[in-house]
Motif scaffolding. Structure first.
Motif, PDB file in Angstrom:
ATOM      1  N   ASP A 128      15.518  49.046  -2.997  1.00 29.60           N
ATOM      2  CA  ASP A 128      16.330  49.864  -3.809  1.00 29.60           C
ATOM      3  C   ASP A 128      17.592  50.638  -2.846  1.00 29.60           C
ATOM      4  OD1 ASP A 128      14.541  49.982  -5.330  1.00 29.60           O
ATOM      5  OD2 ASP A 128      13.047  51.879  -4.842  1.00 29.60           O
ATOM      6  N   LYS A 131      20.190  48.446  -3.090  1.00 30.24           N
ATOM      7  CA  LYS A 131      20.634  48.184  -4.296  1.00 30.24           C
ATOM      8  C   LYS A 131      21.473  49.581  -4.590  1.00 30.24           C
ATOM      9  CE  LYS A 131      18.238  46.784  -6.846  1.00 30.24           C
ATOM     10  NZ  LYS A 131      16.654  46.401  -7.999  1.00 30.24           N
ATOM     11  N   THR A 135      26.101  48.998  -5.115  1.00 38.31           N
ATOM     12  CA  THR A 135      26.308  49.186  -6.131  1.00 38.31           C
ATOM     13  C   THR A 135      27.570  50.501  -6.026  1.00 38.31           C
ATOM     14  OG1 THR A 135      24.913  50.788  -6.914  1.00 38.31           O
ATOM     15  CG2 THR A 135      24.385  48.737  -7.601  1.00 38.31           C
TER      16      THR A 135
END
Length: 148
Positions: A128, A131, A135
């Motif tokens: 997580d 990620k 982004t």
């Protein structure tokens, strides 16, 4: 071929070494005089010590402890109840290590299970985190703190 012993090479004699060797040959105690020349160089630093520490992100998940550390938590409590007079962490650690070595796999399974669960949680949290980092969600909140 036989090896021949080589004589150690002596540095060029200066006035102080001549004086000390003359006194030593007479049987009197001689003081060694340090030369005022350059001091001996220390070992050069390795490449690993020259590298700067990487910046640590406070939001990055921390690695979980191993099974041994979960065992250590339980063992410390028991050991201090049985031996209240021993305060040395060194002795507690030694006793814990000995007990861990003597334990059978069946006794260690409980701690391995806990460590495996925590490792799975860490892996999910790391995925997580990576990620969010890719982004750019994480960077937007940090930039707003410095704008002002």
């Amino acid at each position: 071929m036989a090896k021949t012993a080589s004589k150690p090479t002596n540095p060029a004699p200066d006035s102080t070494s001549a004086n000390t060797s003359a006194l030593a040959s007479t049987g009197k105690m001689a003081l060694k005089v340090k030369s005022s020349g350059p001091k001996s160089a220390k070992k050069p630093k390795t490449a690993a010590s020259k590298r700067k520490a990487a910046k640590v992100d406070a939001k990055q998940p921390k690695k979980p402890p191993t099974a041994f550390f979960y065992f250590l938590l339980d063992f410390r409590k028991e050991f201090q109840e049985q031996n209240p007079d021993i305060k040395s962490m060194r002795l507690v650690g030694k006793a814990c290590g000995e007990k861990w070595k003597q334990m059978r796999y069946e006794e260690k399974v409980h701690y391995y299970d806990i460590a495996t669960e925590k490792r799975a949680e860490f892996d999910r949290a790391t995925a997580d985190y990576n990620k969010r980092k890719e982004t750019g969600e994480d960077q937007g909140s940090e930039d707003s703190e410095y704008d002002g």
